[in-house]
Design a protein around this motif. Sequence first.
Motif, mmCIF file in Angstrom:
data_model
loop_
_atom_site.group_PDB
_atom_site.id
_atom_site.type_symbol
_atom_site.label_atom_id
_atom_site.label_comp_id
_atom_site.label_asym_id
_atom_site.label_seq_id
_atom_site.Cartn_x
_atom_site.Cartn_y
_atom_site.Cartn_z
ATOM 1 N N ASN A 1 66.110 70.525 63.076
ATOM 2 C CA ASN A 1 66.436 70.051 61.721
ATOM 3 C C ASN A 1 65.213 70.266 60.844
ATOM 4 O O ASN A 1 64.071 70.169 61.313
ATOM 5 C CB ASN A 1 66.961 68.598 61.732
ATOM 6 N N PRO A 2 65.443 70.605 59.572
ATOM 7 C CA PRO A 2 64.324 71.009 58.704
ATOM 8 C C PRO A 2 63.229 69.958 58.585
ATOM 9 O O PRO A 2 62.047 70.301 58.548
ATOM 10 C CB PRO A 2 64.994 71.264 57.349
ATOM 11 N N ASN A 3 63.609 68.674 58.529
ATOM 12 C CA ASN A 3 62.569 67.648 58.359
ATOM 13 C C ASN A 3 61.638 67.592 59.562
ATOM 14 O O ASN A 3 60.420 67.488 59.419
ATOM 15 C CB ASN A 3 63.196 66.264 58.148
ATOM 16 N N PHE B 1 58.402 63.969 69.068
ATOM 17 C CA PHE B 1 58.718 62.749 68.320
ATOM 18 C C PHE B 1 59.573 61.786 69.137
ATOM 19 O O PHE B 1 60.466 62.215 69.882
ATOM 20 C CB PHE B 1 59.460 63.099 67.018
ATOM 21 N N THR B 2 59.278 60.515 68.959
ATOM 22 C CA THR B 2 60.049 59.453 69.609
ATOM 23 C C THR B 2 60.294 58.352 68.588
ATOM 24 O O THR B 2 60.315 58.638 67.392
ATOM 25 C CB THR B 2 59.265 58.915 70.835
ATOM 26 N N GLY C 1 62.539 62.806 66.331
ATOM 27 C CA GLY C 1 62.666 63.809 65.273
ATOM 28 C C GLY C 1 63.870 63.580 64.387
ATOM 29 O O GLY C 1 64.273 64.469 63.618
ATOM 30 N N ASN C 2 64.424 62.378 64.473
ATOM 31 C CA ASN C 2 65.591 62.016 63.653
ATOM 32 C C ASN C 2 65.366 62.433 62.193
ATOM 33 O O ASN C 2 64.293 62.193 61.636
ATOM 34 C CB ASN C 2 65.786 60.495 63.762
ATOM 35 N N PRO C 3 66.361 63.072 61.565
ATOM 36 C CA PRO C 3 66.141 63.594 60.208
ATOM 37 C C PRO C 3 65.767 62.524 59.185
ATOM 38 O O PRO C 3 65.047 62.812 58.214
ATOM 39 C CB PRO C 3 67.474 64.258 59.837
ATOM 40 N N VAL C 4 66.225 61.288 59.395
ATOM 41 C CA VAL C 4 65.907 60.230 58.421
ATOM 42 C C VAL C 4 64.473 59.734 58.623
ATOM 43 O O VAL C 4 63.705 59.612 57.649
ATOM 44 C CB VAL C 4 66.913 59.053 58.522
ATOM 45 N N THR D 1 62.030 61.320 59.994
ATOM 46 C CA THR D 1 61.071 62.377 59.653
ATOM 47 C C THR D 1 61.036 62.612 58.132
ATOM 48 O O THR D 1 59.993 62.974 57.584
ATOM 49 C CB THR D 1 61.364 63.681 60.425
ATOM 50 N N ALA D 2 62.164 62.360 57.446
ATOM 51 C CA ALA D 2 62.151 62.427 55.967
ATOM 52 C C ALA D 2 61.208 61.357 55.427
ATOM 53 O O ALA D 2 60.407 61.602 54.508
ATOM 54 C CB ALA D 2 63.556 62.214 55.405
ATOM 55 N N ALA D 3 61.291 60.163 56.015
ATOM 56 C CA ALA D 3 60.412 59.069 55.574
ATOM 57 C C ALA D 3 58.954 59.438 55.832
ATOM 58 O O ALA D 3 58.093 59.249 54.962
ATOM 59 C CB ALA D 3 60.782 57.774 56.299
#
Length: 434
Positions: A90-92, A113-114, A310-313, A315-317
């Motif tokens: 995912n991009p983030n 990431f965890t 690496g969850n997109p949310v 990692t966005a944060a």
Amino acid sequence: MEPLAQQSPLSDAIRKHKEFLFPAVATYYAEPVALVKGEGEYVWDDQGNRYLDCFGGVLTVSVGHANPTINAAIIEQTNKIAHTSALYANPNQSDLAEKLAEITPGELKKSFFTSSGTEADDTAIMAAKLATGRNEIVVLRHSYSGRSATALSAVGHSNWRPLSAQVPGIVHARAPYCYRCPYNMTPDNCGAACADDVRDVIETTTTGEIAAFMAEPILGVGGFIVPPKGYFERVYEITRKHGGLCISDEVQTGWGRTGDKWFGIEQWNVTPDIMTSAKGMANGVPIGWTIATPEVADKFPGLTFATFGGNPVSTAAALAVIKMIEDDDLRTNARIVGDYLREKLEELKEKYSIIGDVRGMGLMQGIELVKDRQTKEPAADAVLKVFEQTKREGVLIGKGGLYGNVIRTGMMLNSTKDNVDELVQALDAGFAIC
Ligand SMILES: Cc1ncc(COP(=O)(O)O)c(C=O)c1O
């Protein structure tokens, strides 16, 4: 500020917390606080009381509660796609990993990431063992690394270890605790003698061939223990001489917290092979992160997976937090406001003999309380008194240390000198009643 109204009777949130949670989930204060709202540096409880939050949920709210920029990034991503799992790119996650490779020191490049600091440290230890083909890890007394079997076995505080060590091969060297120096020396004349304990521990309690040395650049839960100059240089040299990798746990010291630098270890002129973080990285959205040199990361065999990693949310944060720290120059702010806070705390030390030591870096400043400056007998009861009084004054602080006698402050990276004045006034009122 006017003293706040007493909370009585217990709010529903507190009553249910006591009834339905493990009793080990202990809360601060004689009458616990239930938080329902946050805005910038301030939080509100469910009785309508406002507090200046000087602990940020343990150095985790790094750029302010309900920060509109961070929230916008979270909401935008949540509305697009909130979960992918690490089975898909995912991009983030990719952008964050690229950014982290850019801002971390040395050859650190590949991330995993965890969702927590515990998992980040577990991953680091696992990676070190896999890369070296060895099993033994040296950590420090007074350190904290989490609550999994491995992390718990590495913790250097009996009160945070409900079980005995679950993972063999983790040994504990003396902490570089200058205020309580085991050699009765002072930082200016010791030549970082405590660093040699790492060598002694390796030579006497391991096979002599260790996988890694892992430490926090400033021991957070331990009570913001700041090692003397030269400590890390010597320890990294000893570790590498014994074939071990160096792991820096930046769960508390990362993201500009110590002032000027991105990571605490950069204050000590050494470069780790593996680094971990969590907490302030995503301003309170759960995230854990381990980064390693390609040499280490590429030796992690087979498959590995963390559902939320690496969850997109999250990692966005994290991307938004890092951008804000950069755009608003918050590393410099942490140094400037942190220095101001330190100056004020030193003034309190002049005024109150109960303060034995003031220490820290940047916006990570602690105050160790003692009954007597000569004997240094810990004054944990006084910390509780200061807690109750600062709460009445509308300020939240933290505590730590093996003896529970260290007040910890972890103000937000975008705090102001006015915020510091508010904190110091509350502390002053607290020390006055000790
Ligand atoms: C230095 C350090 N490492 C690891 C951890 C564990 O992090 P978590 O509670 O997110 O699992 C903590 C938590 O306080 C910490 O302070």
